[in-house]
Design a protein around this motif. Sequence first.
Motif, PDB file in Angstrom:
ATOM      1  N   THR A   1       0.826  -1.216   0.000  1.00 47.67           N
ATOM      2  CA  THR A   1       0.000   0.000   0.000  1.00 47.67           C
ATOM      3  C   THR A   1       0.854   1.257   0.000  1.00 47.67           C
ATOM      4  N   ILE A   2       1.825   1.333   0.939  1.00 44.53           N
ATOM      5  CA  ILE A   2       2.592   2.572   1.055  1.00 44.53           C
ATOM      6  C   ILE A   2       3.601   2.752  -0.078  1.00 44.53           C
ATOM      7  N   SER A   3       3.939   1.662  -0.780  1.00 40.35           N
ATOM      8  CA  SER A   3       4.862   1.781  -1.907  1.00 40.35           C
ATOM      9  C   SER A   3       4.141   1.931  -3.241  1.00 40.35           C
ATOM     10  N   SER A   4       2.809   1.925  -3.198  1.00 34.85           N
ATOM     11  CA  SER A   4       2.053   2.069  -4.434  1.00 34.85           C
ATOM     12  C   SER A   4       2.082   3.516  -4.923  1.00 34.85           C
ATOM     13  N   GLN A   5       1.928   3.657  -6.219  1.00 39.08           N
ATOM     14  CA  GLN A   5       1.930   4.994  -6.802  1.00 39.08           C
ATOM     15  C   GLN A   5       0.723   5.795  -6.355  1.00 39.08           C
ATOM     16  N   GLU A   6      -0.376   5.103  -6.150  1.00 39.48           N
ATOM     17  CA  GLU A   6      -1.600   5.797  -5.719  1.00 39.48           C
ATOM     18  C   GLU A   6      -1.410   6.436  -4.340  1.00 39.48           C
ATOM     19  N   PHE A   7      -0.790   5.699  -3.390  1.00 40.01           N
ATOM     20  CA  PHE A   7      -0.564   6.245  -2.054  1.00 40.01           C
ATOM     21  C   PHE A   7       0.432   7.400  -2.092  1.00 40.01           C
ATOM     22  N   LEU A   8       1.471   7.258  -2.901  1.00 40.16           N
ATOM     23  CA  LEU A   8       2.448   8.338  -3.021  1.00 40.16           C
ATOM     24  C   LEU A   8       1.810   9.601  -3.590  1.00 40.16           C
ATOM     25  N   THR A   9       0.942   9.406  -4.558  1.00 36.09           N
ATOM     26  CA  THR A   9       0.321  10.569  -5.195  1.00 36.09           C
ATOM     27  C   THR A   9      -0.729  11.210  -4.308  1.00 36.09           C
ATOM     28  N   GLU A  10      -1.564  10.381  -3.661  1.00 37.06           N
ATOM     29  CA  GLU A  10      -2.679  10.901  -2.884  1.00 37.06           C
ATOM     30  C   GLU A  10      -2.292  11.363  -1.483  1.00 37.06           C
ATOM     31  N   PHE A  11      -1.224  10.774  -0.909  1.00 36.16           N
ATOM     32  CA  PHE A  11      -0.916  11.098   0.488  1.00 36.16           C
ATOM     33  C   PHE A  11       0.519  11.579   0.684  1.00 36.16           C
ATOM     34  N   SER A  12       1.504  10.802   0.275  1.00 32.19           N
ATOM     35  CA  SER A  12       2.902  11.102   0.619  1.00 32.19           C
ATOM     36  C   SER A  12       3.354  12.452   0.086  1.00 32.19           C
ATOM     37  N   VAL A  13       3.113  12.694  -1.196  1.00 33.00           N
ATOM     38  CA  VAL A  13       3.581  13.952  -1.797  1.00 33.00           C
ATOM     39  C   VAL A  13       2.850  15.159  -1.230  1.00 33.00           C
TER      40      VAL A  13
END
Length: 849
Positions: free
Chosen positions: A295-307
Amino acid sequence: MNNAETPGKIIWQAINSRKMKDLIKGMIGYFLCYCYVFSSLPSLWDMQPRVLANVLLVPVILTPAKTVGQFLDLSVLLLISVGISSALWAIVNLVAGFNSVGMGVILFLSTYWFSIPRAINPGRFFAFSLCGPVFVFTGIQSILNAYGPNTSNGSPFDYNFLIHTINSYLIGIVICLAVNVLIWPDFAERKLQKQLAEAMETIINLSSEIVLSLAGSESSHDLHETANIQRSIEAQSLRAGLLAISQTLDNADAEISYSRFSMLEYLDLFSRVSNLAGIILSIQTALQDPATIATISSQEFLTEFSVPMKTNLEILSAHTAKLLGEVKTRLTDTATSARTDHVRIDVQRTLEEFKRARPNLLVRSFLPGKAVEPNLDEREIREKWDKVLHSNFLILGISELVEEALNFHWALTGMNRTRAFQFNYRHFLPSIIAKHLFVPQTWSPSTFALRVSVDSLPHEVNTKKENTSNPWRSLAYSMKNFLLSNESIYGFKCGLALLCLHSILVAELDVFNSWYLGATLVTFLIALTPSLGQTYIALPIQIGSTSMGALAGFVAVTIFGPTGSFGIVGECCLDYLYVHDAVYSSFRVGVIDSSSLQLFALSFSLALTVIIFPRLSRNLLRIQLSTVIKSLSSYYTEIIHHHDSKQQQSQSTSPSPLITNPSFATTPIPEQRLSKMRDMKRSINTQFGSIAHLLETRIFQELGNAQWCVGRNVFDADVRFVFGCDQVKPWRGEMNQVNRLLFYLYSTCIIAKQPLPYDMPNASIARHRFFDAFIKVTMEHLKTITPNEELSPVVFNTDGWMRVYGMSVSLQEVSRQMDSLSIDFKALFGELPDLFAENPDLMWRNMKE
């Protein structure tokens, strides 16, 4: 060669280590006691030579190589035992007289009752339990003139002998106390402060690493794997540190300290440190899960939350580390620190900004366009929900971590005060007296289960159970359970061993004296252990240390002669080195005994342990594990009841408040219920005891996760409406019933050692049914939402819903582990066959009959 690795520095660190200091302290204490025995002081004080062996016995059973608090605790218990044992000495002389049967009864009962505390807590009550039987048996020997001539004008009660015996114990205690306090004193309170500071340092490092891991610092699998290994090492160190703190707390409780914190405040501080550690360890456990890693390494999580949240997370990490650093500084107790309210205010402001800015991952997952995606099948919906739940679990964990740090800092600031002498006299009171006089009455699992059932009813019932049973029958049942308990059986074995020794003393006095059978008294009491496994482990060490002690004494007397006191003392100190390295320093009593006589005593003790009511360690372990499983069941019930108790309020025909009232109106949970949950978790930690490594079991960890996900407030009306609606409520009840049933089956199966029933209920399937119903109801409400930018961030994104997501992840893992336990229990004890599948005619035969 690096300067840090020079041999001189390594040797100095080894010499300056705590273990080396304790070894030297033990040798000095033993050396001083030997110096006293071989000096002229006993003659000057007109001390009877036959009691001098007791001076040497004290540093063996009460070694000064302990913390000050632990030594004071054991010393007080030994003094209490000396006082009670002296009274029993007088009773056996004055009441029984020369009646051998009366002397045997008093000896047996005394040994029986003194041995029970040792069976309960061997480390604390060893010296206490040893003193009583020794005094009573010595009193019997004195009346039969088997321990030297009478020194009280021929009186049956040789009170002079008793007084000199008491003085010998007091001299040994004073010598050991002086060594313990004056030579490299190891104060448990200082050790406790150091351990708390080290735990806080680990918590600071882990919290920063975990928060930054969600900011995109571990976007690739390799980066996450490297960071996860380092966090796992730190997490293991944190668990070991918490276990060491719990052990130090009891020692510090017996000390007289000059500190800003009382022991009750230290207990509260440890509880708060444990809460912080529990949240961090829970998040770290989740970060090791493959689903969370994906989950945390997915592109969706990076785009929606991490960045979008990277800046907020970095600021939150820095401010939280600074706040926890302030907590660590205050825990060191070096000086009165100034108030740092501005640090707490910065963290609070940053946390509020983090909550406002966090994206609504649920709505964004299912509302990418103008409406809910219509063509998503059940598998895709489930996958998206799983990602949302794992993501929100981590986000909630960060919020909980920061809020707990804020509460800790606020509580610690309120404890700021000047130094004062602290002494907890309740520590030295018997637990029964302290429990009833000073500690509020706690709850029991049976009473709690009744309360859970009653609270779920719409009408009031009388919960007071009328005692209609025969009180004499209840008393007889309680006595039967006590007599057959492990502690009672151990006391019976010890009493029987000394009763056999007493029979030889009475029947064959000359044989008893010529063979020095009185020297086997302490050997019997040491060799007999509460379980057979302990006896098997201790027996070879006892034989080896006894032989070494006898050989050392023989060599010392042979080389230096009976009057070569300095040589004898030096030789015995060297022997102490061997025995101390062998850990079992208490077996040093064999120096003056012959190896053959001690071997006889050890063999007889082993025979008693094996033949008479053998208590196998594996049976004791099964009982202990069964108790832990029952406690886990009660703990699970408490967590589930946390939100079930308010379901009656949400049962109405009014429309769902999900859209009309998205705000989170919290209702504080009474502190009494919160304390019950904390007490339940603490009792489980206590019940694990010597199997503390099992505290890392996933079920216990995930139940702890579910506890902090539940939080301090009753779930809001939105959550209760969904949980209480007709589409979800039956499946929620089924999940709870299946888990409770599995807890019951496991706790009884491990005791009965019987196979599990055929076709066991599946906790994961029950949880999936509840989860599917929950998703279905939630998706129906999501379809009614229009893509409003002002509305979307708050729908299903309140703290109440975040806690639901976190609890769902925790209970999912609990269900998986419950099913895994079923496989393990079937492998251990087997499974009952499906009779109808093996014999199809059986069903029709029964119907015809």
